[in-house]
Design a protein around this motif. Structure first.
Motif, PDB file in Angstrom:
ATOM      1  N   LEU A  46       4.775  -2.235   4.528  1.00  0.00           N
ATOM      2  CA  LEU A  46       5.227  -2.309   5.911  1.00  0.00           C
ATOM      3  C   LEU A  46       6.738  -2.141   5.940  1.00  0.00           C
ATOM      4  O   LEU A  46       7.454  -2.904   5.288  1.00  0.00           O
ATOM      5  N   GLY A  47       7.221  -1.110   6.662  1.00  0.00           N
ATOM      6  CA  GLY A  47       8.657  -0.871   6.707  1.00  0.00           C
ATOM      7  C   GLY A  47       8.991   0.470   7.326  1.00  0.00           C
ATOM      8  O   GLY A  47       8.138   1.097   7.969  1.00  0.00           O
ATOM      9  N   PRO A  48      10.237   0.958   7.113  1.00  0.00           N
ATOM     10  CA  PRO A  48      10.608   2.269   7.668  1.00  0.00           C
ATOM     11  C   PRO A  48       9.868   3.410   6.983  1.00  0.00           C
ATOM     12  O   PRO A  48       9.376   3.262   5.859  1.00  0.00           O
ATOM     13  N   PHE A  49       9.806   4.577   7.648  1.00  0.00           N
ATOM     14  CA  PHE A  49       9.024   5.715   7.147  1.00  0.00           C
ATOM     15  C   PHE A  49       9.509   6.204   5.786  1.00  0.00           C
ATOM     16  O   PHE A  49       8.715   6.501   4.899  1.00  0.00           O
ATOM     17  N   SER A  50      10.838   6.276   5.607  1.00  0.00           N
ATOM     18  CA  SER A  50      11.386   6.769   4.330  1.00  0.00           C
ATOM     19  C   SER A  50      11.032   5.832   3.177  1.00  0.00           C
ATOM     20  O   SER A  50      10.735   6.279   2.061  1.00  0.00           O
ATOM     21  N   GLY A  51      11.042   4.524   3.442  1.00  0.00           N
ATOM     22  CA  GLY A  51      10.691   3.544   2.415  1.00  0.00           C
ATOM     23  C   GLY A  51       9.228   3.597   2.044  1.00  0.00           C
ATOM     24  O   GLY A  51       8.863   3.483   0.863  1.00  0.00           O
ATOM     25  N   LEU A  52       8.353   3.810   3.042  1.00  0.00           N
ATOM     26  CA  LEU A  52       6.911   3.879   2.784  1.00  0.00           C
ATOM     27  C   LEU A  52       6.559   5.053   1.882  1.00  0.00           C
ATOM     28  O   LEU A  52       5.664   4.968   1.048  1.00  0.00           O
ATOM     29  N   LYS A  53       7.298   6.151   2.068  1.00  0.00           N
ATOM     30  CA  LYS A  53       7.069   7.351   1.244  1.00  0.00           C
ATOM     31  C   LYS A  53       7.363   7.049  -0.231  1.00  0.00           C
ATOM     32  O   LYS A  53       6.606   7.440  -1.131  1.00  0.00           O
ATOM     33  N   GLU A  54       8.447   6.326  -0.481  1.00  0.00           N
ATOM     34  CA  GLU A  54       8.827   5.956  -1.856  1.00  0.00           C
ATOM     35  C   GLU A  54       7.834   4.966  -2.447  1.00  0.00           C
ATOM     36  O   GLU A  54       7.477   5.058  -3.625  1.00  0.00           O
ATOM     37  N   VAL A  55       7.380   4.017  -1.625  1.00  0.00           N
ATOM     38  CA  VAL A  55       6.423   3.002  -2.104  1.00  0.00           C
ATOM     39  C   VAL A  55       5.124   3.664  -2.549  1.00  0.00           C
ATOM     40  O   VAL A  55       4.593   3.367  -3.617  1.00  0.00           O
ATOM     41  N   ARG A  56       4.622   4.601  -1.735  1.00  0.00           N
ATOM     42  CA  ARG A  56       3.383   5.317  -2.078  1.00  0.00           C
ATOM     43  C   ARG A  56       3.529   6.073  -3.394  1.00  0.00           C
ATOM     44  O   ARG A  56       2.631   6.046  -4.237  1.00  0.00           O
TER      45      ARG A  56
END
Length: 382
Positions: free
Chosen positions: A194-204
């Motif tokens: 759960l967070g900003p779009f750019s961070g979610l991309k890195e997490v995935r």
């Protein structure tokens, strides 16, 4: 048809033109990386003025939740209803079926509010606490539920790789949260972010790489370098490939050796010897020249000999039960010798001396020595 001189001229022009090489296809570049957002810009909030007439149809989403989340959802459900009520979305909790449902109302004006409400109940079902899950209702926050259960075949390997995401005492997960500005929850066969779009991309990317046996520390190191480079305004428009580390994959695991090693035989141009036929075997043993009656008699004798051996072995097995076990030799106990005579007089003297002595009193010789020592001390003082 073209005239001969015109055709010759056209052929000469084609020869003079230089042959152009086919252009190489440009490498696929992610468009989201090329987009730049000006500093301080924020998307304006969606208000009732943007959609004064509301929605035409009612929309609803439902999701199931596990049994162990029932008690927590009961406690926090009034808070969920209050948070969704601000966006004019109703929420119902069905404990019998084990489901949560969100529905739009006539007052709902934001068409995307129902999608955010759906994500909220999904996060609550995946063990995300309400304090974090309610952030999904903000405009600049999104969520991503990554399914990792089917990425690894063996259960033991899956547990080990999932443990790498957490790290010792959750240190790896905490570092990832700080670098991506996302809240990450590892639960069962899913990872909720759960967070900003750019961070979610890195997490995935980090989660999927970890399940592919790439340690998360490598991705964390890359994210740390990217974070430092983004602070420099000159380097923002440049390529960062020269600064990022390149890790080579090394498979150090030794290959398992097979139990049965197939050793290749030496090559020979000659074919293997032909196996002996039944006639050849009979010729070698001499049975071939016997008459049919003699062969039959020999076969019967062999069968009888086998039967006799089997009967003998069976009888030996039966007789084992009747063979008595070997007994241990009996050890004869020596009688106490009565040759030594007891000295009665010596025992009587010992008893008399014991009666004379008081319990705890000193022996007579020690008392005499003490008396003599006291007298000597008195004489010295005089």
């Amino acid at each position: 048809m073209a005239d001969p001189p015109e055709a010759a001229r056209a052929a000469a022009e084609q020869k003079e033109k230089p042959k152009t090489k086919p252009k190489k296809k440009a490498a696929a570049v992610d468009e989201s990386e090329l987009l730049t957002v000006p500093e301080g810009w924020k998307e304006p909030a969606f208000t009732r003025e943007d959609n004064p007439k509301g929605l035409l149809e009612e929309s609803s989403f439902a999701t199931l939740f596990p049994k162990y989340r029932e008690s927590y959802l009961k406690e926090c459900w009034p808070l969920v209803q209050k948070a969704l009520g601000e966006h004019y979305v109703t929420a119902t909790l069905d404990l019998i079926e084990g489901s949560m449902t969100v529905t739009t109302t006539k007052k709902t004006f934001d068409p995307y509010a129902i999608i955010r409400a759906r994500d909220l109940i999904k996060l609550l079902a995946r063990s995300v606490p309400f304090e974090q899950a309610v952030r999904i209702l903000q405009d600049d926050i999104a969520c991503d539920i990554i399914k990792i259960g089917s990425l690894v075949r063996k259960r033991d390997t899956f547990i080990k790789r999932r443990g790498r995401l957490l790290g010792p005492k959750g240190s790896t997960l905490k570092a990832l949260e700080l670098l991506t500005n996302c809240y990450i929850m590892v639960q069962g066969n899913t990872v909720s972010a759960l967070g900003p779009f750019s961070g979610l991309k890195e997490v995935r990317k980090v989660v999927l790489d970890t399940m592919k046996n790439i340690h998360p520390i490598y991705n964390i190191k890359t994210l740390m370098i990217k974070r430092e480079l983004s602070k420099d305004p000159e380097l923002r428009s440049q390529s960062w490939e020269r600064f990022l580390p390149k890790f080579k994959r090394k498979n150090l695991k030794k290959r398992k050796e097979p139990k049965k090693k197939n050793t290749k035989k030496e090559y020979t141009p000659f074919p293997p010897p032909q196996p002996e036929s039944q006639i050849d075997k009979e010729l070698a043993s001499g049975e071939y020249f016997l008459k049919e009656r003699q062969k039959k008699r020999k076969r019967v004798e062999e069968i009888k000999a086998k039967q006799a051996d089997a009967v003998k072995k069976r009888q030996e097995e039966r007789n084992k039960a009747f063979i008595p076990p070997k007994e241990k030799p009996v050890v004869k106990t020596k009688k106490a010798s009565t040759e030594k005579k007891i000295d009665i007089e010596a025992i009587k003297e010992k008893v008399k001396n014991a009666k004379k002595k008081k319990l705890g009193a000193l022996p007579v010789e020690e008392v005499k020595l003490k008396m003599a020592a006291d007298e000597k001390k008195k004489k010295k003082k005089k």
